[in-house]
Design a protein around this motif. Structure first.
Motif, PDB file in Angstrom:
ATOM      1  N   GLY A  63       0.786  -1.232   0.000  1.00  0.00           N
ATOM      2  CA  GLY A  63       0.000   0.000   0.000  1.00  0.00           C
ATOM      3  C   GLY A  63       0.817   1.281   0.000  1.00  0.00           C
ATOM      4  N   LEU A  64       2.109   1.173   0.270  1.00  0.00           N
ATOM      5  CA  LEU A  64       2.959   2.373   0.236  1.00  0.00           C
ATOM      6  C   LEU A  64       3.694   2.445  -1.101  1.00  0.00           C
ATOM      7  CD1 LEU A  64       4.588   2.242   3.791  1.00  0.00           C
ATOM      8  CD2 LEU A  64       2.760   3.773   3.027  1.00  0.00           C
ATOM      9  N   LEU A  65       4.163   3.639  -1.425  1.00  0.00           N
ATOM     10  CA  LEU A  65       5.022   3.797  -2.591  1.00  0.00           C
ATOM     11  C   LEU A  65       6.439   3.428  -2.173  1.00  0.00           C
ATOM     12  CD1 LEU A  65       3.831   7.362  -3.617  1.00  0.00           C
ATOM     13  CD2 LEU A  65       3.138   5.234  -4.699  1.00  0.00           C
ATOM     14  N   HIS A  66       7.135   2.662  -3.012  1.00  0.00           N
ATOM     15  CA  HIS A  66       8.528   2.408  -2.656  1.00  0.00           C
ATOM     16  C   HIS A  66       9.476   2.596  -3.820  1.00  0.00           C
ATOM     17  CE1 HIS A  66       6.509  -1.479  -3.182  1.00  0.00           C
ATOM     18  NE2 HIS A  66       5.873  -1.170  -2.085  1.00  0.00           N
ATOM     19  N   GLY A  67      10.672   2.990  -3.465  1.00  0.00           N
ATOM     20  CA  GLY A  67      11.711   3.191  -4.464  1.00  0.00           C
ATOM     21  C   GLY A  67      13.030   2.697  -3.922  1.00  0.00           C
ATOM     22  N   GLU A  68      13.909   2.351  -4.857  1.00  0.00           N
ATOM     23  CA  GLU A  68      15.191   1.798  -4.443  1.00  0.00           C
ATOM     24  C   GLU A  68      16.282   2.357  -5.347  1.00  0.00           C
ATOM     25  OE1 GLU A  68      15.044  -2.437  -3.192  1.00  0.00           O
ATOM     26  OE2 GLU A  68      16.808  -2.644  -4.475  1.00  0.00           O
ATOM     27  N   SER A  69      17.445   2.540  -4.806  1.00  0.00           N
ATOM     28  CA  SER A  69      18.562   3.001  -5.629  1.00  0.00           C
ATOM     29  C   SER A  69      19.862   2.417  -5.123  1.00  0.00           C
ATOM     30  CB  SER A  69      18.635   4.533  -5.594  1.00  0.00           C
ATOM     31  OG  SER A  69      19.818   4.981  -6.239  1.00  0.00           O
ATOM     32  N   HIS A  70      20.693   2.017  -6.054  1.00  0.00           N
ATOM     33  CA  HIS A  70      22.038   1.545  -5.716  1.00  0.00           C
ATOM     34  C   HIS A  70      23.036   2.584  -6.182  1.00  0.00           C
ATOM     35  CE1 HIS A  70      25.844  -0.645  -6.557  1.00  0.00           C
ATOM     36  NE2 HIS A  70      25.599  -1.073  -5.341  1.00  0.00           N
ATOM     37  N   GLN A  71      23.944   2.990  -5.304  1.00  0.00           N
ATOM     38  CA  GLN A  71      24.956   3.985  -5.666  1.00  0.00           C
ATOM     39  C   GLN A  71      26.330   3.468  -5.274  1.00  0.00           C
ATOM     40  OE1 GLN A  71      24.306   7.101  -7.137  1.00  0.00           O
ATOM     41  NE2 GLN A  71      22.117   6.626  -7.202  1.00  0.00           N
ATOM     42  N   HIS A  72      27.302   3.877  -6.077  1.00  0.00           N
ATOM     43  CA  HIS A  72      28.672   3.420  -5.887  1.00  0.00           C
ATOM     44  C   HIS A  72      29.567   4.649  -5.904  1.00  0.00           C
ATOM     45  CE1 HIS A  72      32.405   1.656  -7.967  1.00  0.00           C
ATOM     46  NE2 HIS A  72      32.492   1.391  -6.684  1.00  0.00           N
ATOM     47  N   ASN A  73      30.493   4.694  -4.992  1.00  0.00           N
ATOM     48  CA  ASN A  73      31.464   5.790  -4.959  1.00  0.00           C
ATOM     49  C   ASN A  73      32.828   5.238  -5.374  1.00  0.00           C
ATOM     50  OD1 ASN A  73      33.215   7.832  -4.333  1.00  0.00           O
ATOM     51  ND2 ASN A  73      32.952   7.654  -2.120  1.00  0.00           N
ATOM     52  N   PRO A  74      33.202   5.445  -6.643  1.00  0.00           N
ATOM     53  CA  PRO A  74      34.438   4.820  -7.133  1.00  0.00           C
ATOM     54  C   PRO A  74      35.700   5.357  -6.453  1.00  0.00           C
ATOM     55  CG  PRO A  74      33.507   6.282  -8.809  1.00  0.00           C
ATOM     56  CD  PRO A  74      32.522   6.224  -7.684  1.00  0.00           C
ATOM     57  N   ILE A  75      35.632   6.558  -5.912  1.00  0.00           N
ATOM     58  CA  ILE A  75      36.820   7.156  -5.287  1.00  0.00           C
ATOM     59  C   ILE A  75      37.240   6.339  -4.067  1.00  0.00           C
ATOM     60  CG2 ILE A  75      37.767   9.219  -4.137  1.00  0.00           C
ATOM     61  CD1 ILE A  75      35.666  10.850  -5.762  1.00  0.00           C
ATOM     62  N   CYS A  76      36.240   5.898  -3.301  1.00  0.00           N
ATOM     63  CA  CYS A  76      36.526   5.229  -2.030  1.00  0.00           C
ATOM     64  C   CYS A  76      36.150   3.749  -2.062  1.00  0.00           C
ATOM     65  CB  CYS A  76      35.750   5.964  -0.938  1.00  0.00           C
ATOM     66  SG  CYS A  76      35.984   5.364   0.719  1.00  0.00           S
ATOM     67  N   GLY A  77      35.262   3.380  -2.995  1.00  0.00           N
ATOM     68  CA  GLY A  77      34.805   1.994  -3.078  1.00  0.00           C
ATOM     69  C   GLY A  77      33.526   1.720  -2.309  1.00  0.00           C
ATOM     70  N   ASP A  78      32.890   2.775  -1.784  1.00  0.00           N
ATOM     71  CA  ASP A  78      31.647   2.589  -1.020  1.00  0.00           C
ATOM     72  C   ASP A  78      30.499   2.159  -1.947  1.00  0.00           C
ATOM     73  OD1 ASP A  78      33.012   3.874   1.162  1.00  0.00           O
ATOM     74  OD2 ASP A  78      32.502   5.795   0.234  1.00  0.00           O
ATOM     75  N   GLN A  79      29.670   1.261  -1.442  1.00  0.00           N
ATOM     76  CA  GLN A  79      28.477   0.795  -2.158  1.00  0.00           C
ATOM     77  C   GLN A  79      27.303   0.940  -1.219  1.00  0.00           C
ATOM     78  OE1 GLN A  79      28.352  -1.150  -5.089  1.00  0.00           O
ATOM     79  NE2 GLN A  79      30.422  -2.004  -5.335  1.00  0.00           N
ATOM     80  N   ILE A  80      26.173   1.360  -1.761  1.00  0.00           N
ATOM     81  CA  ILE A  80      24.988   1.406  -0.912  1.00  0.00           C
ATOM     82  C   ILE A  80      23.736   1.164  -1.737  1.00  0.00           C
ATOM     83  CG2 ILE A  80      24.634   3.919  -1.071  1.00  0.00           C
ATOM     84  CD1 ILE A  80      24.006   3.701   2.003  1.00  0.00           C
ATOM     85  N   ARG A  81      22.808   0.410  -1.140  1.00  0.00           N
ATOM     86  CA  ARG A  81      21.481   0.233  -1.722  1.00  0.00           C
ATOM     87  C   ARG A  81      20.482   0.785  -0.706  1.00  0.00           C
ATOM     88  NH1 ARG A  81      19.740  -2.619  -5.790  1.00  0.00           N
ATOM     89  NH2 ARG A  81      21.665  -3.821  -5.916  1.00  0.00           N
ATOM     90  N   VAL A  82      19.705   1.757  -1.143  1.00  0.00           N
ATOM     91  CA  VAL A  82      18.750   2.425  -0.255  1.00  0.00           C
ATOM     92  C   VAL A  82      17.334   2.136  -0.738  1.00  0.00           C
ATOM     93  CG1 VAL A  82      17.826   4.701   0.377  1.00  0.00           C
ATOM     94  CG2 VAL A  82      20.280   4.276   0.517  1.00  0.00           C
ATOM     95  N   ARG A  83      16.466   1.833   0.203  1.00  0.00           N
ATOM     96  CA  ARG A  83      15.049   1.609  -0.101  1.00  0.00           C
ATOM     97  C   ARG A  83      14.237   2.612   0.721  1.00  0.00           C
ATOM     98  NH1 ARG A  83      13.690  -4.518   0.589  1.00  0.00           N
ATOM     99  NH2 ARG A  83      14.764  -4.690  -1.401  1.00  0.00           N
TER     100      ARG A  83
END
Ligand code: ZN
Length: 150
Positions: free
Chosen positions: A30-50
């Motif tokens: 019943g809620l709206l949901h969105g997701e995004s994966h982002q990568h920071n090549p400078i440091c190697g950080d990865q994140i997936r946010v919902r």
């Protein structure tokens, strides 16, 4: 290092360990949901946010999973704590303020009433190579928000 810098560093350290909002949680019907994966090549950080939003454009929740430096993980934790109850517009306003702070090279004086624990990242803005680490979760939440649907 002055007292405020030490306090802010402790806030970042605590959040990087606590990882509020992680791991990802199942979305609510019943809620709206969105997701995004982002990568920071400078440091190697990865994140997936919902993110989850209700019909009135209020955030209900943000959850995430990621791997990276303590700044990127702490920033995601701080944002997960701040986001629920914010409207889309409030989030975009705070994102703009946070971005301005992160581009200030340490000259910004954050208002903790507005930025809450995110104010702690002001010291990070002195290190241009780390700015992306602090911004990553915010950029992911923004992309997730704009892509949100049922
Ligand atoms: Zn990083």
């Amino acid at each position: 290092m002055n007292e405020l810098d030490q306090l802010y560093q402790q806030v970042i350290l605590d959040h990087s360990k606590r990882r509020f909002g992680s791991p990802l949680v199942e979305t609510t019907e019943g809620l709206l949901h969105g997701e995004s994966h982002q990568h920071n090549p400078i440091c190697g950080d990865q994140i997936r946010v919902r993110v989850e939003l209700n019909e009135e454009d209020h955030f209900e929740a943000m959850s995430w999973e990621g791997d990276g430096c303590s700044i990127s993980m702490a920033s995601a934790s701080v944002l997960s704590e701040m986001l629920p109850e914010m409207t889309k517009e409030e989030f975009l306003d705070k994102l703009e303020i946070f971005r301005e702070m992160m581009r200030s090279k340490g000259t910004f004086e954050p208002d903790e009433e507005v930025l809450e624990d995110a104010a702690a990242f002001v010291g990070v803005s002195k290190f241009p190579a780390r700015v992306k680490c602090a911004m990553l979760a915010w950029v992911a939440a923004e992309a997730a928000m704009f892509g949100a649907n049922k």
